[in-house]
Design a protein around this motif. Sequence first.
Motif, short mmCIF file in Angstrom:
data_model
loop_
_atom_site.label_atom_id
_atom_site.label_comp_id
_atom_site.label_asym_id
_atom_site.label_seq_id
_atom_site.Cartn_x
_atom_site.Cartn_y
_atom_site.Cartn_z
N ARG A 102 0.84 -1.21 0.00
CA ARG A 102 0.00 0.00 0.00
C ARG A 102 0.87 1.25 0.00
NH1 ARG A 102 -5.52 0.13 1.43
NH2 ARG A 102 -5.11 2.10 2.48
N SER A 103 1.99 1.21 0.73
CA SER A 103 2.85 2.40 0.76
C SER A 103 3.42 2.68 -0.63
CB SER A 103 3.97 2.24 1.80
OG SER A 103 4.80 1.16 1.47
N PHE A 104 3.76 1.63 -1.37
CA PHE A 104 4.25 1.83 -2.73
C PHE A 104 3.15 2.37 -3.63
CE2 PHE A 104 5.50 0.36 -7.03
CZ PHE A 104 6.67 1.11 -7.14
N PHE A 105 1.92 1.91 -3.41
CA PHE A 105 0.78 2.43 -4.17
C PHE A 105 0.69 3.94 -3.98
CE2 PHE A 105 -3.55 3.98 -4.32
CZ PHE A 105 -3.98 3.55 -5.57
N TYR A 106 0.80 4.40 -2.72
CA TYR A 106 0.68 5.83 -2.46
C TYR A 106 1.88 6.62 -3.00
CZ TYR A 106 -3.61 4.91 -0.04
OH TYR A 106 -4.91 4.53 0.24
N LYS A 107 3.05 5.98 -3.05
CA LYS A 107 4.20 6.64 -3.71
C LYS A 107 3.90 6.81 -5.20
CE LYS A 107 7.84 5.01 -0.64
NZ LYS A 107 9.00 4.12 -0.49
N LEU A 108 3.35 5.77 -5.81
CA LEU A 108 2.96 5.87 -7.23
C LEU A 108 1.91 6.96 -7.42
CD1 LEU A 108 2.67 2.10 -8.24
CD2 LEU A 108 4.42 3.72 -8.98
N LYS A 109 0.97 7.02 -6.52
CA LYS A 109 -0.10 8.02 -6.62
C LYS A 109 0.48 9.43 -6.54
CE LYS A 109 -4.72 9.00 -5.03
NZ LYS A 109 -5.87 8.52 -4.31
N LYS A 110 1.44 9.64 -5.64
CA LYS A 110 2.09 10.94 -5.49
C LYS A 110 2.82 11.34 -6.78
CE LYS A 110 5.09 13.44 -2.31
NZ LYS A 110 5.90 13.34 -1.11
N ARG A 111 3.40 10.34 -7.45
CA ARG A 111 4.12 10.58 -8.72
C ARG A 111 3.19 10.57 -9.93
NH1 ARG A 111 8.33 5.88 -7.75
NH2 ARG A 111 9.13 6.57 -5.76
N ARG A 112 1.88 10.43 -9.68
CA ARG A 112 0.86 10.36 -10.73
C ARG A 112 1.06 9.15 -11.65
NH1 ARG A 112 -2.44 14.47 -11.66
NH2 ARG A 112 -2.27 16.29 -10.35
N LYS A 113 1.50 8.03 -11.05
CA LYS A 113 1.71 6.80 -11.80
C LYS A 113 0.83 5.66 -11.29
CE LYS A 113 6.27 7.86 -13.44
NZ LYS A 113 7.59 7.36 -13.75
#
Length: 101
Positions: A52-63
């Motif tokens: 989930r933390s990686f998902f939110y990192k992707l979300k922050k990068r718009r990926k």
Amino acid sequence: MPTELPTNPDLSSEVAALKRQVTWLLRLLGQVDANGQALSISQFCARNNISRSFFYKLKKRRKAPRTMDVDGRQIISPEAERDWRLERERAADEATNQREI
């Protein structure tokens, strides 16, 4: 002299169980959608083997994949999941091609 025919056991329950296992494995591999159902972020992460933390990192990068807000819940449609995978594959291909130049 009558010849006895071999008896064949009923394998329908075993075949049905194997079909369920194959369907489950294909879903795990992402080859079949989850009956067209939208996924929660936790389900998406489990299905795509990311945290989930990686998902939110992707979300922050718009990926991250597109999400929908449904009654306060963020869900991901099968189409958004498919598009996300295609985008990630394209990005990986482009990065590989850039390294080769």
